[in-house]
Motif scaffolding. Sequence first.
Motif, PDB file in Angstrom:
ATOM      1  N   ASN A   6       0.809  -1.113   0.477  1.00 27.64           N
ATOM      2  CA  ASN A   6      -0.387   0.101  -0.119  1.00 27.64           C
ATOM      3  C   ASN A   6       0.970   1.026   0.052  1.00 27.64           C
ATOM      4  O   ASN A   6       2.114   1.346   1.027  1.00 27.64           O
ATOM      5  CB  ASN A   6      -0.954  -0.034   0.978  1.00 27.64           C
ATOM      6  N   GLY A   7       0.565   2.270  -0.773  1.00 29.77           N
ATOM      7  CA  GLY A   7       1.192   3.832  -0.852  1.00 29.77           C
ATOM      8  C   GLY A   7       2.278   3.491  -1.496  1.00 29.77           C
ATOM      9  O   GLY A   7       3.026   4.602  -1.670  1.00 29.77           O
ATOM     10  N   VAL A   8       2.489   2.210  -2.728  1.00 26.36           N
ATOM     11  CA  VAL A   8       3.998   2.368  -3.541  1.00 26.36           C
ATOM     12  C   VAL A   8       2.950   3.277  -4.727  1.00 26.36           C
ATOM     13  O   VAL A   8       2.142   3.749  -5.019  1.00 26.36           O
ATOM     14  CB  VAL A   8       3.597   1.258  -3.856  1.00 26.36           C
ATOM     15  N   PRO A   9       4.285   3.946  -5.096  1.00 23.53           N
ATOM     16  CA  PRO A   9       3.932   5.252  -6.224  1.00 23.53           C
ATOM     17  C   PRO A   9       3.422   4.182  -6.977  1.00 23.53           C
ATOM     18  O   PRO A   9       3.921   3.135  -7.772  1.00 23.53           O
ATOM     19  CB  PRO A   9       5.018   6.127  -6.143  1.00 23.53           C
ATOM     20  N   ALA A  10       2.130   5.134  -7.721  1.00 19.72           N
ATOM     21  CA  ALA A  10       1.355   4.155  -9.025  1.00 19.72           C
ATOM     22  C   ALA A  10       2.525   4.368 -10.260  1.00 19.72           C
ATOM     23  O   ALA A  10       2.470   3.219 -10.783  1.00 19.72           O
ATOM     24  CB  ALA A  10       0.124   4.904  -9.834  1.00 19.72           C
ATOM     25  N   THR A  11       3.497   4.758 -10.560  1.00 18.05           N
ATOM     26  CA  THR A  11       4.068   4.499 -11.364  1.00 18.05           C
ATOM     27  C   THR A  11       5.527   3.780 -11.273  1.00 18.05           C
ATOM     28  O   THR A  11       5.971   3.350 -12.145  1.00 18.05           O
ATOM     29  CB  THR A  11       4.958   6.278 -12.190  1.00 18.05           C
ATOM     30  N   ARG A  12       5.613   2.849 -10.071  1.00 18.88           N
ATOM     31  CA  ARG A  12       6.662   1.941  -9.920  1.00 18.88           C
ATOM     32  C   ARG A  12       5.503   1.068  -9.871  1.00 18.88           C
ATOM     33  O   ARG A  12       6.550  -0.702  -9.870  1.00 18.88           O
ATOM     34  CB  ARG A  12       6.858   2.323  -8.403  1.00 18.88           C
ATOM     35  N   ILE A  13       4.368   1.099 -10.342  1.00 21.65           N
ATOM     36  CA  ILE A  13       3.737  -0.469 -10.230  1.00 21.65           C
ATOM     37  C   ILE A  13       4.002  -1.119 -12.258  1.00 21.65           C
ATOM     38  O   ILE A  13       3.525  -0.407 -12.866  1.00 21.65           O
ATOM     39  CB  ILE A  13       2.912  -0.770 -10.269  1.00 21.65           C
ATOM     40  N   GLU A  14       4.784  -2.141 -12.512  1.00 15.26           N
ATOM     41  CA  GLU A  14       5.267  -2.332 -13.764  1.00 15.26           C
ATOM     42  C   GLU A  14       4.650  -2.714 -14.030  1.00 15.26           C
ATOM     43  O   GLU A  14       3.407  -4.009 -13.965  1.00 15.26           O
ATOM     44  CB  GLU A  14       6.468  -3.076 -13.391  1.00 15.26           C
ATOM     45  N   ASP A  15       4.794  -2.328 -15.792  1.00 14.18           N
ATOM     46  CA  ASP A  15       3.419  -3.264 -16.739  1.00 14.18           C
ATOM     47  C   ASP A  15       2.025  -2.722 -16.031  1.00 14.18           C
ATOM     48  O   ASP A  15       1.321  -3.851 -17.118  1.00 14.18           O
ATOM     49  CB  ASP A  15       3.855  -4.391 -16.654  1.00 14.18           C
ATOM     50  N   ALA A  16       1.529  -2.089 -16.191  1.00 12.54           N
ATOM     51  CA  ALA A  16       0.210  -2.178 -15.154  1.00 12.54           C
ATOM     52  C   ALA A  16      -0.370  -1.071 -16.003  1.00 12.54           C
ATOM     53  O   ALA A  16      -0.399  -0.692 -17.260  1.00 12.54           O
ATOM     54  CB  ALA A  16       0.468  -0.828 -13.600  1.00 12.54           C
ATOM     55  N   VAL A  17      -2.309  -2.248 -15.943  1.00 13.11           N
ATOM     56  CA  VAL A  17      -2.693  -1.794 -17.169  1.00 13.11           C
ATOM     57  C   VAL A  17      -3.728  -0.986 -17.000  1.00 13.11           C
ATOM     58  O   VAL A  17      -4.877  -1.787 -15.465  1.00 13.11           O
ATOM     59  CB  VAL A  17      -3.015  -2.335 -17.844  1.00 13.11           C
ATOM     60  N   TRP A  18      -4.048   0.154 -16.338  1.00 16.01           N
ATOM     61  CA  TRP A  18      -5.418   0.639 -15.423  1.00 16.01           C
ATOM     62  C   TRP A  18      -6.432   0.837 -16.386  1.00 16.01           C
ATOM     63  O   TRP A  18      -6.431   1.190 -17.135  1.00 16.01           O
ATOM     64  CB  TRP A  18      -5.072   2.439 -14.991  1.00 16.01           C
ATOM     65  N   THR A  19      -7.835   0.616 -15.316  1.00 13.96           N
ATOM     66  CA  THR A  19      -9.439   0.820 -16.411  1.00 13.96           C
ATOM     67  C   THR A  19      -9.810   2.014 -14.757  1.00 13.96           C
ATOM     68  O   THR A  19      -9.838   1.607 -14.265  1.00 13.96           O
ATOM     69  CB  THR A  19      -9.665  -0.890 -16.110  1.00 13.96           C
ATOM     70  N   LYS A  20     -10.779   2.399 -15.701  1.00 15.78           N
ATOM     71  CA  LYS A  20     -11.507   3.506 -15.639  1.00 15.78           C
ATOM     72  C   LYS A  20     -12.911   3.373 -15.652  1.00 15.78           C
ATOM     73  O   LYS A  20     -13.172   2.524 -16.519  1.00 15.78           O
ATOM     74  CB  LYS A  20     -10.847   5.029 -15.656  1.00 15.78           C
ATOM     75  N   SER A  46      -7.150   8.986 -10.562  1.00 14.40           N
ATOM     76  CA  SER A  46      -7.428   9.240 -11.621  1.00 14.40           C
ATOM     77  C   SER A  46      -6.122  11.130 -11.739  1.00 14.40           C
ATOM     78  O   SER A  46      -6.240  11.137 -12.674  1.00 14.40           O
ATOM     79  CB  SER A  46      -9.012   9.249 -12.455  1.00 14.40           C
ATOM     80  N   ARG A  47      -7.129  11.465 -10.852  1.00 11.89           N
ATOM     81  CA  ARG A  47      -6.615  12.988 -10.646  1.00 11.89           C
ATOM     82  C   ARG A  47      -5.118  13.267 -10.583  1.00 11.89           C
ATOM     83  O   ARG A  47      -3.927  14.036 -10.794  1.00 11.89           O
ATOM     84  CB  ARG A  47      -7.378  13.999  -9.956  1.00 11.89           C
ATOM     85  N   HIS A  48      -4.829  11.781  -9.915  1.00 14.26           N
ATOM     86  CA  HIS A  48      -3.145  12.292  -9.539  1.00 14.26           C
ATOM     87  C   HIS A  48      -2.441  10.289 -10.041  1.00 14.26           C
ATOM     88  O   HIS A  48      -2.112   9.786  -9.434  1.00 14.26           O
ATOM     89  CB  HIS A  48      -3.183  11.881  -8.182  1.00 14.26           C
ATOM     90  N   PRO A  49      -2.410  10.023 -11.304  1.00 10.41           N
ATOM     91  CA  PRO A  49      -1.510   9.228 -11.771  1.00 10.41           C
ATOM     92  C   PRO A  49      -0.462   8.291 -10.988  1.00 10.41           C
ATOM     93  O   PRO A  49       0.035   7.705 -10.798  1.00 10.41           O
ATOM     94  CB  PRO A  49      -1.474   9.187 -13.107  1.00 10.41           C
ATOM     95  N   GLU A  50       0.366   9.362 -10.731  1.00 12.72           N
ATOM     96  CA  GLU A  50       1.466   9.023 -10.194  1.00 12.72           C
ATOM     97  C   GLU A  50       1.690   9.453  -8.475  1.00 12.72           C
ATOM     98  O   GLU A  50       2.907   9.026  -7.870  1.00 12.72           O
ATOM     99  CB  GLU A  50       2.386  10.547 -10.567  1.00 12.72           C
ATOM    100  N   GLY A  51       0.475   9.130  -8.333  1.00 12.02           N
ATOM    101  CA  GLY A  51       0.882   8.958  -6.478  1.00 12.02           C
ATOM    102  C   GLY A  51       0.132   8.175  -6.041  1.00 12.02           C
ATOM    103  O   GLY A  51       0.456   6.954  -6.754  1.00 12.02           O
ATOM    104  N   PRO A  52      -0.176   8.145  -4.911  1.00 16.64           N
ATOM    105  CA  PRO A  52       0.361   6.066  -4.041  1.00 16.64           C
ATOM    106  C   PRO A  52      -0.913   5.486  -4.644  1.00 16.64           C
ATOM    107  O   PRO A  52      -2.042   6.372  -5.145  1.00 16.64           O
ATOM    108  CB  PRO A  52      -0.127   7.116  -2.599  1.00 16.64           C
ATOM    109  N   ALA A  53      -0.979   4.601  -4.843  1.00 15.77           N
ATOM    110  CA  ALA A  53      -1.760   3.303  -5.001  1.00 15.77           C
ATOM    111  C   ALA A  53      -2.433   2.267  -3.979  1.00 15.77           C
ATOM    112  O   ALA A  53      -1.543   2.578  -3.034  1.00 15.77           O
ATOM    113  CB  ALA A  53      -1.653   2.712  -6.230  1.00 15.77           C
ATOM    114  N   LEU A  54      -3.569   2.404  -3.695  1.00 11.96           N
ATOM    115  CA  LEU A  54      -3.821   1.390  -2.431  1.00 11.96           C
ATOM    116  C   LEU A  54      -3.984   0.039  -2.767  1.00 11.96           C
ATOM    117  O   LEU A  54      -4.238   0.278  -4.216  1.00 11.96           O
ATOM    118  CB  LEU A  54      -5.533   1.508  -1.781  1.00 11.96           C
ATOM    119  N   VAL A  55      -3.646  -1.257  -2.403  1.00  6.99           N
ATOM    120  CA  VAL A  55      -3.452  -2.362  -2.832  1.00  6.99           C
ATOM    121  C   VAL A  55      -4.186  -3.066  -2.397  1.00  6.99           C
ATOM    122  O   VAL A  55      -4.036  -3.514  -1.178  1.00  6.99           O
ATOM    123  CB  VAL A  55      -1.738  -3.087  -2.815  1.00  6.99           C
ATOM    124  N   TYR A  56      -5.067  -4.245  -3.005  1.00  6.56           N
ATOM    125  CA  TYR A  56      -5.847  -5.107  -2.221  1.00  6.56           C
ATOM    126  C   TYR A  56      -5.783  -6.173  -2.543  1.00  6.56           C
ATOM    127  O   TYR A  56      -5.656  -6.751  -3.541  1.00  6.56           O
ATOM    128  CB  TYR A  56      -7.461  -4.798  -2.531  1.00  6.56           C
TER     129      TYR A  56
END
Length: 81
Positions: A6-20, A46-56
């Motif tokens: 949790n809290g990893v910068p979203a840009t560090r999630i390799e090969d992520a395919v984001w869905t809105k 989505s307004r801060h795509p480089e920000g932290p990601a929550l992981v579930y």
Amino acid sequence: MRTYDNGVPATRIEDAVWTKSRRSNPNGNCVEMAPLPDGGFAVRNSRHPEGPALVYTREEMVAFIGGAKDGDFDAMVTGGQ
């Protein structure tokens, strides 16, 4: 297999395919989800795509989506109790 905390910068999630969600609006008021290699999911603003990601975990997302479909959280957005 790579795991993310949790809290990893979203840009560090390799090969992520984001869905809105199709319910998102042009003002950017939405979240995006990406599947993770371990079967879990990452969620970002989505307004801060480089920000932290929550992981579930998959199980957490199944419970959350099921509760949303059942209306468990409706009062939070309608002002009810």
